[in-house]
Design a protein around this motif. Structure first.
Motif, mmCIF file in Angstrom:
data_model
loop_
_atom_site.group_PDB
_atom_site.id
_atom_site.type_symbol
_atom_site.label_atom_id
_atom_site.label_comp_id
_atom_site.label_asym_id
_atom_site.label_seq_id
_atom_site.Cartn_x
_atom_site.Cartn_y
_atom_site.Cartn_z
ATOM 1 N N THR A 8 -29.312 -22.846 54.036
ATOM 2 C CA THR A 8 -28.135 -22.796 53.179
ATOM 3 C C THR A 8 -27.976 -24.119 52.464
ATOM 4 O OG1 THR A 8 -26.702 -23.549 54.976
ATOM 5 C CG2 THR A 8 -26.926 -21.160 54.683
ATOM 6 N N CYS A 11 -22.076 -25.627 48.422
ATOM 7 C CA CYS A 11 -21.683 -25.534 47.010
ATOM 8 C C CYS A 11 -20.982 -26.819 46.605
ATOM 9 C CB CYS A 11 -20.714 -24.371 46.800
ATOM 10 S SG CYS A 11 -21.427 -22.764 47.102
ATOM 11 N N VAL A 43 -24.002 -21.423 50.790
ATOM 12 C CA VAL A 43 -24.621 -20.216 50.260
ATOM 13 C C VAL A 43 -26.075 -20.116 50.686
ATOM 14 C CG1 VAL A 43 -23.059 -20.060 48.277
ATOM 15 C CG2 VAL A 43 -25.207 -21.315 48.049
ATOM 16 N N GLU A 45 -29.501 -18.385 49.279
ATOM 17 C CA GLU A 45 -30.144 -17.752 48.136
ATOM 18 C C GLU A 45 -31.607 -17.478 48.494
ATOM 19 O OE1 GLU A 45 -27.741 -20.058 44.619
ATOM 20 O OE2 GLU A 45 -29.131 -21.197 45.881
ATOM 21 N N HIS A 46 -32.104 -16.377 47.985
ATOM 22 C CA HIS A 46 -33.513 -16.025 48.200
ATOM 23 C C HIS A 46 -34.052 -15.489 46.882
ATOM 24 C CE1 HIS A 46 -37.149 -14.826 50.187
ATOM 25 N NE2 HIS A 46 -36.985 -13.580 49.780
ATOM 26 N N GLN A 49 -31.571 -15.195 44.064
ATOM 27 C CA GLN A 49 -30.411 -14.322 44.211
ATOM 28 C C GLN A 49 -29.534 -14.786 45.364
ATOM 29 O OE1 GLN A 49 -31.249 -10.212 45.206
ATOM 30 N NE2 GLN A 49 -29.265 -9.540 44.439
ATOM 31 N N LEU A 50 -28.244 -14.833 45.122
ATOM 32 C CA LEU A 50 -27.283 -15.178 46.157
ATOM 33 C C LEU A 50 -27.137 -13.978 47.084
ATOM 34 C CD1 LEU A 50 -25.136 -17.088 47.328
ATOM 35 C CD2 LEU A 50 -23.521 -16.152 45.662
#
Length: 157
Positions: A8, A11, A43, A45-46, A49-50
């Motif tokens: 992660t 933000c 967050v 993301e992969h 994409q979140l």
């Protein structure tokens, strides 16, 4: 189970708040705004994409609360939620917190199972939380949300 380790990132305060994902776990933007500006949002993301996030809200120098944890609906059921819970516990430990809290609705059976599986224990019930804090009744699978079940875990240092 999700094939990758969840890494992660926090933000930044300049980023747009990911309300779409936060609203999967909280009912209104107004409710989210009560805690989001005093919290850290992490967050996952992969491939750009979140897929998931969680929000940590400090209660005091020793206790922190997961105020929101959500996984994109199309990514649910792959173990991401479990990995996010574990990541939140690790982040709390790195920040020297000794207790972590999480709350969920009395009707949230999957979440109650997951949190207890990860070592959280039921600690308190906030009676009529959803009735007193939301302008209209909220139903989940036909059941009225009444109470907030609070769970607690001691973080081993």
């Amino acid at each position: 189970m999700f094939e990758y380790n969840v890494i992660t990132r926090r933000c930044s305060k300049e980023e747009e708040i990911p309300y779409d994902l936060l609203l999967l776990a909280d009912e209104t933007i107004e409710a989210i705004n009560r805690y989001i500006h005093q919290s850290d949002c992490y967050v996952f993301e992969h491939q750009g994409q979140l897929l998931g996030l969680y929000v940590l809200f400090p209660i005091n120098n020793h206790c922190i609360e997961i105020k929101n944890i959500a996984v994109l609906e199309s990514a649910q059921g792959k173990g991401i939620g479990t990995l996010l819970i574990r990541d939140a516990i690790q982040k709390a430990k790195e920040q020297s917190y000794t207790t972590i809290l999480i709350g969920t609705a009395n009707t949230a059976f999957k979440q109650l199972y997951l949190y207890q599986k990860e070592g959280f224990e039921i600690d308190d019930i906030k009676k009529n939380f959803f009735i007193d804090n939301y302008p209209t009744p909220i139903y989940e699978k036909g059941i009225l949300l009444n109470h907030m079940i609070m769970l607690k875990k001691t973080i081993e240092q």
